[in-house]
Design a protein around this motif. Structure first.
Motif, short mmCIF file in Angstrom:
data_model
loop_
_atom_site.label_atom_id
_atom_site.label_comp_id
_atom_site.label_asym_id
_atom_site.label_seq_id
_atom_site.Cartn_x
_atom_site.Cartn_y
_atom_site.Cartn_z
N ILE A 27 0.84 -1.21 0.00
CA ILE A 27 0.00 0.00 0.00
C ILE A 27 0.87 1.26 0.00
CG2 ILE A 27 -1.62 1.37 1.38
CD1 ILE A 27 -2.88 -1.30 2.24
N SER A 31 1.19 4.12 -3.08
CA SER A 31 0.83 5.51 -2.84
C SER A 31 2.02 6.44 -3.05
CB SER A 31 0.25 5.70 -1.45
OG SER A 31 1.22 5.44 -0.46
N LYS A 34 2.68 6.79 -6.83
CA LYS A 34 1.71 7.67 -7.47
C LYS A 34 2.03 9.14 -7.14
CE LYS A 34 -3.21 8.58 -7.80
NZ LYS A 34 -4.53 8.28 -7.30
N ASP A 35 2.36 9.42 -5.88
CA ASP A 35 2.68 10.79 -5.49
C ASP A 35 3.92 11.31 -6.20
OD1 ASP A 35 0.49 10.88 -3.83
OD2 ASP A 35 1.63 10.44 -1.99
#
Length: 91
Positions: A27, A31, A34-35
């Motif tokens: 997870i 994330s 993507k950031d």
């Protein structure tokens, strides 16, 4: 072969720890990835807009937008655009 209760507890603790770390690690990785991609895209877009706004064609006389070199440059940029899956590539 008998497995002692102590070894069973350690085994189950180890397995559950690996599953939890893998789950949360996945997870967090997704994330953060993507950031980072969003941040890089924003910075590249901002840099391209600044260059587009500030640099005039008259300032750089050596840029003639024609010939083999320019065509090769456009081909390379189109390849990068496909690889990176971005919509805007400032040329």
């Amino acid at each position: 072969m008998k497995i002692s209760i102590k070894n069973k507890i350690l085994f189950y603790f180890f397995i559950s720890s690996v599953i939890i770390i893998f789950f949360y690690g996945t997870i967090i990785y997704l994330s953060v990835k993507k950031d980072i991609e969003n941040e890089i895209e924003k910075r590249l877009t901002m840099a391209g807009e600044i260059i587009k706004r500030e640099i005039r064609f008259e300032d750089i006389q050596v840029l003639k937008l024609e010939g083999k070199v320019y065509k090769r440059y456009l081909d390379e940029m189109n390849k990068l655009k496909k690889i990176m899956n971005v919509n805007d590539v400032f040329i």
